[in-house]
Design a protein around this motif. Structure first.
Motif, PDB file in Angstrom:
ATOM      1  N   TRP A   1     121.755  -4.363  62.850  1.00 47.82           N
ATOM      2  CA  TRP A   1     122.012  -4.075  64.471  1.00 47.82           C
ATOM      3  C   TRP A   1     120.651  -4.170  65.318  1.00 47.82           C
ATOM      4  O   TRP A   1     119.915  -3.305  64.841  1.00 47.82           O
ATOM      5  CB  TRP A   1     122.777  -2.851  64.643  1.00 47.82           C
TER       6      TRP A   1
ATOM      7  N   ASP B   1     119.593  -3.755  68.255  1.00 46.90           N
ATOM      8  CA  ASP B   1     119.902  -3.176  69.889  1.00 46.90           C
ATOM      9  C   ASP B   1     118.889  -3.576  70.965  1.00 46.90           C
ATOM     10  O   ASP B   1     117.656  -3.929  70.341  1.00 46.90           O
ATOM     11  CB  ASP B   1     119.745  -1.640  69.675  1.00 46.90           C
ATOM     12  N   GLY B   2     119.568  -4.188  71.970  1.00 45.75           N
ATOM     13  CA  GLY B   2     118.567  -4.841  72.819  1.00 45.75           C
ATOM     14  C   GLY B   2     118.126  -3.907  73.846  1.00 45.75           C
ATOM     15  O   GLY B   2     117.034  -4.174  74.524  1.00 45.75           O
ATOM     16  N   ALA B   3     118.349  -2.760  73.875  1.00 44.47           N
ATOM     17  CA  ALA B   3     118.100  -1.484  74.633  1.00 44.47           C
ATOM     18  C   ALA B   3     116.447  -1.553  74.636  1.00 44.47           C
ATOM     19  O   ALA B   3     115.997  -1.141  73.494  1.00 44.47           O
ATOM     20  CB  ALA B   3     118.471  -0.206  74.685  1.00 44.47           C
TER      21      ALA B   3
ATOM     22  N   PHE C   1     124.140  -8.418  64.183  1.00 46.75           N
ATOM     23  CA  PHE C   1     124.266  -8.003  65.639  1.00 46.75           C
ATOM     24  C   PHE C   1     123.114  -8.514  66.324  1.00 46.75           C
ATOM     25  O   PHE C   1     122.218  -7.746  66.260  1.00 46.75           O
ATOM     26  CB  PHE C   1     124.701  -6.675  65.868  1.00 46.75           C
TER      27      PHE C   1
ATOM     28  N   THR D   1     121.297  -9.525  70.168  1.00 46.01           N
ATOM     29  CA  THR D   1     121.562  -9.714  71.796  1.00 46.01           C
ATOM     30  C   THR D   1     120.258 -10.038  72.329  1.00 46.01           C
ATOM     31  O   THR D   1     119.132  -9.713  71.775  1.00 46.01           O
ATOM     32  CB  THR D   1     121.910  -8.200  72.243  1.00 46.01           C
ATOM     33  N   LYS D   2     120.250 -10.393  73.700  1.00 43.23           N
ATOM     34  CA  LYS D   2     119.016 -11.001  74.405  1.00 43.23           C
ATOM     35  C   LYS D   2     118.147 -11.912  73.424  1.00 43.23           C
ATOM     36  O   LYS D   2     118.595 -12.619  72.970  1.00 43.23           O
ATOM     37  CB  LYS D   2     118.303  -9.730  74.696  1.00 43.23           C
TER      38      LYS D   2
ATOM     39  N   TRP E   1     127.049  -8.716  71.427  1.00 46.51           N
ATOM     40  CA  TRP E   1     127.481  -7.318  72.327  1.00 46.51           C
ATOM     41  C   TRP E   1     128.511  -7.834  73.223  1.00 46.51           C
ATOM     42  O   TRP E   1     128.251  -9.080  73.744  1.00 46.51           O
ATOM     43  CB  TRP E   1     126.137  -7.095  73.194  1.00 46.51           C
TER      44      TRP E   1
ATOM     45  N   GLU F   1     129.707  -0.398  77.110  1.00 44.42           N
ATOM     46  CA  GLU F   1     129.926   0.643  76.083  1.00 44.42           C
ATOM     47  C   GLU F   1     131.067   1.325  76.348  1.00 44.42           C
ATOM     48  O   GLU F   1     131.373   2.527  75.952  1.00 44.42           O
ATOM     49  CB  GLU F   1     128.690   1.402  76.050  1.00 44.42           C
TER      50      GLU F   1
ATOM     51  N   TYR G   1     125.788 -12.743  83.421  1.00 46.56           N
ATOM     52  CA  TYR G   1     125.563 -12.503  81.931  1.00 46.56           C
ATOM     53  C   TYR G   1     126.542 -11.535  81.450  1.00 46.56           C
ATOM     54  O   TYR G   1     127.023 -11.705  80.396  1.00 46.56           O
ATOM     55  CB  TYR G   1     123.954 -11.620  82.141  1.00 46.56           C
TER      56      TYR G   1
ATOM     57  N   ASP H   1     130.976  -1.950  70.724  1.00 52.47           N
ATOM     58  CA  ASP H   1     130.551  -0.616  70.234  1.00 52.47           C
ATOM     59  C   ASP H   1     130.550   0.450  71.494  1.00 52.47           C
ATOM     60  O   ASP H   1     130.398   0.030  72.586  1.00 52.47           O
ATOM     61  CB  ASP H   1     128.850  -0.796  70.169  1.00 52.47           C
TER      62      ASP H   1
HETATM   63  C1  IPT Z   1     122.398  -2.359  76.020  1.00 54.69           C
HETATM   64  C2  IPT Z   1     121.567  -3.512  75.872  1.00 54.69           C
HETATM   65  O1  IPT Z   1     120.994  -4.123  76.944  1.00 54.69           O
HETATM   66  C3  IPT Z   1     122.261  -4.681  75.082  1.00 54.69           C
HETATM   67  O2  IPT Z   1     121.426  -5.590  74.670  1.00 54.69           O
HETATM   68  C4  IPT Z   1     122.780  -4.025  73.686  1.00 54.69           C
HETATM   69  O3  IPT Z   1     122.018  -3.824  72.857  1.00 54.69           O
HETATM   70  C5  IPT Z   1     123.789  -2.769  73.970  1.00 54.69           C
HETATM   71  O4  IPT Z   1     122.882  -1.867  74.691  1.00 54.69           O
HETATM   72  C6  IPT Z   1     124.289  -2.078  73.058  1.00 54.69           C
HETATM   73  O5  IPT Z   1     125.155  -1.181  73.289  1.00 54.69           O
HETATM   74  S1  IPT Z   1     121.652  -1.052  76.878  1.00 54.69           S
HETATM   75  C7  IPT Z   1     122.856   0.109  77.140  1.00 54.69           C
HETATM   76  C8  IPT Z   1     122.203   1.143  77.823  1.00 54.69           C
HETATM   77  C9  IPT Z   1     124.112  -0.488  77.965  1.00 54.69           C
END
Ligand code: IPT
Length: 484
Positions: A186, A188-190, A217, A219-220, A230, A234, A257, A277
């Protein structure tokens, strides 16, 4: 003489026709890979957010400064996590081996910021090992979240992105090499925008080389390597429609987006289905003050319908507490969700109907295949005929408040518009507003509505890109467990 030859060839050609009609339709457009088919089949995956945040006061995104000493679960038992998943019918799980705080749940050779320096088991513990062992014991598929964003590493005065690229690669290598089969990873893009696509390419090669079946998984910036995307929020709400196909997700316009992630695109140029998720609690990590805010069975059913029932897979988070156990309320609600889902879909009320359909490809693909409960059979139309009307007539009136439909996803997204209606006399058809002019089907689509009583139900395939190929269609009565 010539006439005879012609006659003979016509006879031969005609005798082949039924065979052609019995052949499966050819796939249309983009289709899922073996990894994506396996992933769709899981329907639900558990997420476990567990780490140093668990031991801080209401922290979900640690700053990387917390002392390793505070990591000290008093009764960690990953087998108890798996018991929860077994009772909830969830076949796969993903553990946060390292979240954004940078603390590693396994004794990585490449950092001291890990379980090596925890109070827990005098630094001899390895949560990732206990997790994968428990997955194996209970027959679950293990997955690993290795957070790309790492606040602890950023604290180092020597930090550079290039050094971090190597650091992360080493850690990924450890996790992909030393812990058996990994079914999902996974990214995560955060907080991870500085990590470019070339960096992810470097990491991607490690995953692919060590774990060919591992679903990514992405993203970005990691999107080019993603098996699954994604889905844009959430809250557990995948789009309506929610196509498995998408366009590239360059962030030109924020609204576009999120819509692109949430709904996909019917004409999209890549097959990257949406993963949903969401946490069973308000937060991703455990906080005792949220014990009374665990999502209710009804809320979980809503989420199930807008994820699994929106052509997506549900990644449901269960945060273990400071003991290292899943709280009983979380376990109970997940088990009741399964019970309600099983009860709801146990009886397809159309199973005993007389069925008439337009656009039938041949006996092997007759409309009764949609209600036979078999894995391999399906209804299909004739090549180039994208519409079909299928009428189900019951001996008695039935009452239903839910429908479920599945396409043969191996053959690509085909149907793009469909509706469901009901009648008592086969002449006056009443539409169900929630089930009118629907778009995507894909792996599974569920629609709920106010209870309806009828003797006849009509599925109308109104438009598509290729002849319909419908694996299942049914109407159901929702389990009393889901009444709010
Ligand atoms: C969000 C990310 O921007 C996205 O790329 C993805 O990783 C997602 O989380 C996973 O839940 S950031 C979140 C604070 C909405």
């Amino acid at each position: 003489m010539k006439v005879k030859v012609l006659f003979a060839s016509v006879i031969i050609a005609l005798s082949f026709l039924p065979c052609i009609a019995q052949q499966a339709p050819v796939p249309y457009g983009l289709t899922p890979s073996g990894r994506q088919l396996e992933w769709y089949d899981r329907e639900m995956i558990a997420f476990f957010h567990f780490g140093i945040n668990t031991f801080e006061e209401y922290v979900n995104e640690g700053d990387g400064k917390a002392s390793t000493a505070i990591f000290n679960p008093t009764a960690l038992d990953c087998r108890q996590w798996m018991q929860t998943l077994k009772a909830a019918g969830i076949p796969a799980a993903i553990l946060t081996a390292k979240h954004a705080d940078g603390f590693c749940l396994w004794p990585s050779k490449y950092t001291d910021y890990s379980v090596k320096n925890a109070t827990w088991k005098n630094g001899k513990g390895d949560v990732v090992r206990e997790f994968v062992d428990a997955c194996e014991e209970y027959g679950l598929k293990a997955g690993i979240y290795l957070g790309p964003h790492d606040r602890h590493e950023h604290l180092s005065p020597l930090y550079t992105t290039e050094r971090y690229k190597e650091y992360y690669a080493h850690q990924l290598d450890e996790l992909m090499s030393d812990y058996g089969k990994v079914w999902e990873t996974w990214w995560d893009g955060a907080g991870a925008d500085e990590l470019t696509t070339p960096i992810y390419r470097h990491w991607y090669k490690i995953v692919r080389e060590k774990q060919p079946d591992c679903v990514i998984f992405g993203t970005k910036n990691s999107y080019p390597f993603a098996d699954v995307r994604w889905m844009g929020n959430e809250a557990g709400e995948a789009g309506d429609p929610c196509w498995a196909t998408t366009d590239s997700i360059a962030i030109r316009d924020e609204a576009q987006y999120y819509k692109g992630l949430n709904e996909g695109s019917v004409e999209g140029n890549a097959y990257i289905p949406a993963e949903t998720d969401v946490s069973i609690r308000p937060s991703w990590f455990y906080h005792a003050e949220e014990d009374s805010r665990v999502k209710s069975v009804h809320e979980l059913w809503d989420i199930y319908c807008t994820s699994v029932g929106h052509n997506s897979v549900l990644l449901l988070n269960f945060p273990p507490d400071r003991r290292g156990l899943i709280h009983p309320t979380d376990s109970l609600h997940a088990a009741l969700l399964k019970q309600g889902v099983d009860e709801t879909f146990k009886t397809n009320l159309l199973a005993k109907a007389k069925i008439k359909a337009t656009n039938v490809r041949g006996a092997k693909f007759g409309p009764e295949r949609m209600v036979d409960g078999e894995k391999e059979t399906y209804f299909a139309g004739k090549d180039k005929e994208v519409k079909a009307d299928i009428v189900f007539t019951l001996p008695e009136k039935i009452e239903f408040d839910c429908l479920m439909i599945q396409e043969v996803i191996e053959l690509g997204h085909r149907t793009t518009k469909w509706s469901v209606e009901y009648s008592d006399d086969g002449r006056n058809w009443i539409s169900i507003p929630e089930a009118t002019d629907k778009q995507a089907i894909g792996h599974k689509w569920i629609v709920r509505f106010a209870p309806v009583k009828a003797k006849q139900v009509r599925l109308r395939i109104l438009d598509g890109k290729a002849c319909p190929a419908i694996h299942t269609f049914g109407v159901y009565k929702q389990s009393p467990l889901f009444q709010s």
